[in-house]
Design an enzyme around this catalytic site. Structure first.
Site, mmCIF file in Angstrom:
data_model
loop_
_atom_site.group_PDB
_atom_site.id
_atom_site.type_symbol
_atom_site.label_atom_id
_atom_site.label_comp_id
_atom_site.label_asym_id
_atom_site.label_seq_id
_atom_site.Cartn_x
_atom_site.Cartn_y
_atom_site.Cartn_z
ATOM 1 N N SER A 185 0.833 -1.208 0.000
ATOM 2 C CA SER A 185 0.000 0.000 0.000
ATOM 3 C C SER A 185 0.865 1.255 0.000
ATOM 4 C CB SER A 185 -0.895 0.017 1.244
ATOM 5 O OG SER A 185 -1.579 -1.205 1.373
HETATM 6 N N1 SAH Z 1 0.092 -4.928 4.258
HETATM 7 C C1 SAH Z 1 0.655 -5.443 3.054
HETATM 8 C C2 SAH Z 1 -0.243 -5.168 1.880
HETATM 9 C C3 SAH Z 1 -0.479 -6.396 1.087
HETATM 10 S S1 SAH Z 1 -1.724 -6.321 -0.141
HETATM 11 C C4 SAH Z 1 2.065 -4.950 2.845
HETATM 12 O O1 SAH Z 1 2.566 -4.160 3.661
HETATM 13 O O2 SAH Z 1 2.700 -5.383 1.883
HETATM 14 C C5 SAH Z 1 -3.001 -7.270 0.600
HETATM 15 C C6 SAH Z 1 -2.728 -8.698 0.865
HETATM 16 O O3 SAH Z 1 -3.926 -9.282 1.358
HETATM 17 C C7 SAH Z 1 -2.318 -9.530 -0.342
HETATM 18 O O4 SAH Z 1 -1.062 -10.082 -0.131
HETATM 19 C C8 SAH Z 1 -3.406 -10.610 -0.424
HETATM 20 O O5 SAH Z 1 -2.917 -11.888 -0.827
HETATM 21 C C9 SAH Z 1 -3.893 -10.643 0.998
HETATM 22 N N2 SAH Z 1 -5.220 -11.230 1.205
HETATM 23 C C10 SAH Z 1 -6.353 -11.098 0.466
HETATM 24 N N3 SAH Z 1 -7.347 -11.821 0.999
HETATM 25 C C11 SAH Z 1 -6.839 -12.426 2.116
HETATM 26 C C12 SAH Z 1 -7.373 -13.304 3.095
HETATM 27 N N4 SAH Z 1 -8.645 -13.749 3.065
HETATM 28 N N5 SAH Z 1 -6.562 -13.722 4.096
HETATM 29 C C13 SAH Z 1 -5.270 -13.315 4.166
HETATM 30 N N6 SAH Z 1 -4.710 -12.490 3.269
HETATM 31 C C14 SAH Z 1 -5.481 -12.034 2.247
#
Ligand code: SAH
Length: 266
Positions: free
Chosen positions: A113
């Protein structure tokens, strides 16, 4: 990796007292909030940012100055962003963009993000409370950057990722920082993580059409949830839910663009 992740993973079995390691030569983890933010002001005032293109610390402090100018006012959030090396969480080819206010690809179709979204959500999560939050649950570990920021603001961070490739990548990214209070979990975050509940804070980095009931169940009374969610207008917005003695209080804030919350593992 010679061994598979256990559930939950403790990133530092030796229990080092260092809160944020510094393998890339960033700001010392021992600096106090006032020093970091004060240093930021004197750094830009003295024109030292002229060398920023070669200096991740200067770039990071420049990013924090922009966060402040953009309205982030929580000193602890600014401090955590000032000492967390975002460039260590993205591919080397993208490291030169790590301190721009932009989301970046982290593989498997997912993104880290934007810094101002991370700061805004964590500021909302903290709700201006003094000191550290208690246990925090993060849904969507991704590359592990936000978990590293949260580790400085909460006693324990449980972070769940549904894509094994990213879960393992986050383990690799976070290992050098030796953060004993970060617990990476491989699983479907829609179910939360009951063993760590109740949580003082729950923060999601992926948005669905509704908030899973497990998250609301696992939130402590007095706790706050911050998540993107598709609202009645069909647009994704940030939603804040406070759990009070009287029940749940929902607020819908600004529009955001997060990757979708998906169920199951990948
Ligand atoms: N906070 C992260 C942002 C990652 S983007 C960072 O600092 O990089 C959001 C993430 O949510 C993705 O990796 C995606 O695979 C994950 N995601 C989506 N649905 C999910 C679920 N049901 N359980 C766990 N992770 C999930």
């Amino acid at each position: 990796m010679s061994s598979r992740a256990r559930f939950p993973v403790d990133l530092n079995k030796s229990g080092s007292s260092v809160r944020l390691g510094n393998p890339m030569g960033g700001v010392s983890p021992s600096v106090k909030p006032a020093t970091v933010v004060g240093g930021l002001r004197s750094s830009s005032a003295s024109g030292r940012t002229a060398h920023a293109a070669h200096d991740p610390v200067a770039l990071r402090l420049g990013m924090v100055a922009k966060l402040k100018a953009g309205g982030i006012s929580d000193a602890l959030v600014l401090q955590a962003m000032a000492i967390t090396e975002r460039h260590s969480f993205v591919d080397t080819g993208l490291a030169n963009q790590a301190y721009e206010d932009t989301s970046l690809p982290i593989g498997l179709g997912q993104t880290i993000s934007k810094p101002n979204v991370v700061a805004r959500m964590i500021e909302l999560l903290r709700a201006g409370k003094p000191g550290l939050l208690g246990r925090v649950l993060e849904i969507g570990t991704g590359c592990g950057y936000q978990a590293a920021v949260l580790s400085q603001l909460a006693t324990e961070v449980y972070s769940i990722e549904r894509l094994r490739g990213l879960h393992e990548r986050a383990q690799d990214n976070l290992r050098p920082f030796r953060l004993p209070n970060v617990h990476l979990l491989f699983g479907d975050g829609m179910a939360g993580f009951a063993k760590g509940a109740p949580y003082a804070g729950i923060i999601a980095a992926a948005g669905g059409n509704a908030l899973p009931s497990a998250w609301l169940d696992q939130l402590a009374v007095g706790g706050r949830l911050v998540a993107p969610m598709v609202t009645d207008t069909g647009q994704q917005a940030l939603v804040v839910v406070d759990k009070t003695q009287q029940g749940l209080q929902h607020s819908v804030l600004e529009a955001v663009h997060f990757v979708p919350l998906k169920s199951g593992l990948g």
